[in-house]
Design a protein around this motif. Structure first.
Motif, short mmCIF file in Angstrom:
data_model
loop_
_atom_site.label_atom_id
_atom_site.label_comp_id
_atom_site.label_asym_id
_atom_site.label_seq_id
_atom_site.Cartn_x
_atom_site.Cartn_y
_atom_site.Cartn_z
N GLN A 1 -16.26 -13.71 -39.59
CA GLN A 1 -17.33 -13.22 -40.44
C GLN A 1 -18.14 -12.22 -39.63
O GLN A 1 -18.36 -12.42 -38.44
N TYR A 2 -18.60 -11.15 -40.30
CA TYR A 2 -19.34 -10.11 -39.61
C TYR A 2 -20.65 -9.80 -40.33
O TYR A 2 -20.74 -9.89 -41.56
N ALA A 3 -21.62 -9.36 -39.57
CA ALA A 3 -22.83 -8.83 -40.16
C ALA A 3 -22.48 -7.51 -40.84
O ALA A 3 -21.60 -6.77 -40.38
N ASP A 4 -23.16 -7.22 -41.94
CA ASP A 4 -22.87 -5.98 -42.68
C ASP A 4 -23.02 -4.74 -41.79
O ASP A 4 -22.28 -3.77 -41.95
N SER A 5 -23.94 -4.79 -40.87
CA SER A 5 -24.23 -3.63 -40.04
C SER A 5 -23.09 -3.27 -39.07
O SER A 5 -23.07 -2.16 -38.53
N VAL A 6 -22.17 -4.21 -38.84
CA VAL A 6 -21.09 -3.94 -37.88
C VAL A 6 -19.70 -3.99 -38.51
O VAL A 6 -18.71 -3.72 -37.83
N LYS A 7 -19.62 -4.31 -39.78
CA LYS A 7 -18.31 -4.39 -40.45
C LYS A 7 -17.56 -3.08 -40.33
O LYS A 7 -18.13 -2.01 -40.55
N GLY A 8 -16.28 -3.18 -39.97
CA GLY A 8 -15.46 -2.00 -39.83
C GLY A 8 -15.56 -1.34 -38.47
O GLY A 8 -14.77 -0.44 -38.15
N ARG A 9 -16.54 -1.76 -37.66
CA ARG A 9 -16.71 -1.17 -36.33
C ARG A 9 -16.46 -2.18 -35.21
O ARG A 9 -15.96 -1.82 -34.15
N PHE A 10 -16.84 -3.42 -35.44
CA PHE A 10 -16.70 -4.48 -34.42
C PHE A 10 -15.59 -5.43 -34.82
O PHE A 10 -15.39 -5.71 -36.01
N THR A 11 -14.92 -5.99 -33.81
CA THR A 11 -13.88 -6.98 -34.04
C THR A 11 -14.04 -8.13 -33.05
O THR A 11 -14.09 -7.91 -31.84
N ILE A 12 -14.13 -9.34 -33.59
CA ILE A 12 -14.22 -10.53 -32.76
C ILE A 12 -12.83 -11.16 -32.65
O ILE A 12 -12.06 -11.18 -33.61
N SER A 13 -12.51 -11.64 -31.45
CA SER A 13 -11.22 -12.30 -31.25
C SER A 13 -11.36 -13.27 -30.09
O SER A 13 -12.36 -13.24 -29.36
N LYS A 14 -10.36 -14.11 -29.92
CA LYS A 14 -10.41 -15.05 -28.81
C LYS A 14 -9.01 -15.34 -28.29
O LYS A 14 -8.03 -15.28 -29.02
N ASP A 15 -8.96 -15.62 -27.01
CA ASP A 15 -7.72 -16.02 -26.35
C ASP A 15 -7.91 -17.47 -25.93
O ASP A 15 -8.60 -17.75 -24.94
N ASN A 16 -7.32 -18.38 -26.68
CA ASN A 16 -7.53 -19.80 -26.41
C ASN A 16 -6.95 -20.21 -25.06
O ASN A 16 -7.53 -21.06 -24.37
N ALA A 17 -5.84 -19.62 -24.67
CA ALA A 17 -5.22 -19.98 -23.39
C ALA A 17 -6.12 -19.61 -22.21
O ALA A 17 -6.23 -20.36 -21.24
N LYS A 18 -6.77 -18.45 -22.33
CA LYS A 18 -7.65 -17.98 -21.25
C LYS A 18 -9.09 -18.44 -21.44
O LYS A 18 -9.92 -18.27 -20.55
N ARG A 19 -9.38 -19.04 -22.61
CA ARG A 19 -10.74 -19.49 -22.91
C ARG A 19 -11.73 -18.32 -22.85
O ARG A 19 -12.81 -18.43 -22.27
N ILE A 20 -11.35 -17.23 -23.47
CA ILE A 20 -12.20 -16.04 -23.49
C ILE A 20 -12.41 -15.59 -24.93
O ILE A 20 -11.47 -15.52 -25.71
N LEU A 21 -13.64 -15.29 -25.24
CA LEU A 21 -14.04 -14.71 -26.51
C LEU A 21 -14.32 -13.23 -26.29
O LEU A 21 -14.92 -12.86 -25.29
N TYR A 22 -13.87 -12.39 -27.23
CA TYR A 22 -14.04 -10.96 -27.10
C TYR A 22 -14.86 -10.40 -28.27
O TYR A 22 -14.87 -10.95 -29.37
N LEU A 23 -15.48 -9.26 -28.02
CA LEU A 23 -16.09 -8.47 -29.08
C LEU A 23 -15.77 -7.01 -28.78
O LEU A 23 -16.32 -6.43 -27.84
N GLN A 24 -14.85 -6.45 -29.55
CA GLN A 24 -14.52 -5.04 -29.43
C GLN A 24 -15.48 -4.25 -30.29
O GLN A 24 -15.57 -4.49 -31.50
N MET A 25 -16.20 -3.32 -29.68
CA MET A 25 -17.22 -2.56 -30.39
C MET A 25 -16.83 -1.09 -30.36
O MET A 25 -16.77 -0.48 -29.28
N ASN A 26 -16.56 -0.54 -31.53
CA ASN A 26 -16.20 0.88 -31.66
C ASN A 26 -17.26 1.62 -32.45
O ASN A 26 -18.08 1.01 -33.14
N SER A 27 -17.22 2.93 -32.37
CA SER A 27 -18.16 3.78 -33.11
C SER A 27 -19.59 3.30 -32.91
O SER A 27 -20.35 3.15 -33.88
N LEU A 28 -19.95 3.07 -31.68
CA LEU A 28 -21.28 2.53 -31.38
C LEU A 28 -22.39 3.49 -31.78
O LEU A 28 -22.23 4.72 -31.68
N LYS A 29 -23.50 2.90 -32.23
CA LYS A 29 -24.66 3.66 -32.66
C LYS A 29 -25.86 3.27 -31.80
O LYS A 29 -25.90 2.16 -31.25
N PRO A 30 -26.86 4.14 -31.70
CA PRO A 30 -28.06 3.78 -30.93
C PRO A 30 -28.70 2.46 -31.40
O PRO A 30 -29.24 1.71 -30.58
#
Length: 124
Positions: free
Chosen positions: A58-87
């Motif tokens: 689920q994403y906040a409306d302000s970041v939909k289409g620009r941010f992607t959340i994912s996780k690697d369960n084996a490595k126990r790492i959560l990611y947030l890929q942020m593209n088209s960043l704005k001020p």
């Protein structure tokens, strides 16, 4: 003891990208909901993205289409890929974990554990 440690923040120009990481330890990582939140100076902490144990997101409306959340369960790492960043994306970004396996929520009250945060600064 649950520990969440964020990394990957920095300074970028508008339109740029960053990938945040959150390393988790001290609990059964794969079975719980995780989320990213942010807090700008003078503003309340707000939910950005969340993912449950089944991979639903689920994403906040302000970041939909620009941010992607994912996780690697084996490595126990959560990611947030942020593209088209704005001020307006400038904030301290926090990783959070909830002691439940499903039930997406962007509310801070739905999470039990928090990291120390990583700063993201986007210049125009």
């Amino acid at each position: 003891q649950v520990q969440l440690v964020e990394s990957g923040g920095g300074s970028v120009q508008a339109g740029g990208s960053l990938r945040l990481s959150c390393s988790a330890s001290g609990y059964r990582y794969s079975g719980y909901c995780m989320g990213w939140f942010r807090q700008a100076p003078g503003k309340e902490r707000e939910g950005v993205a969340t993912i449950d144990s089944f991979g639903s997101t689920q994403y906040a409306d302000s970041v939909k289409g620009r941010f992607t959340i994912s996780k690697d369960n084996a490595k126990r790492i959560l990611y947030l890929q942020m593209n088209s960043l704005k001020p307006e994306d400038t904030a301290m970004y926090y990783c959070a974990a909830a002691l439940r396996s499903y039930g997406l929520s962007l509310s801070t009250s739905a999470y039990n554990y928090w990291g120390q945060g990583t700063q993201v600064t986007v210049s125009s």
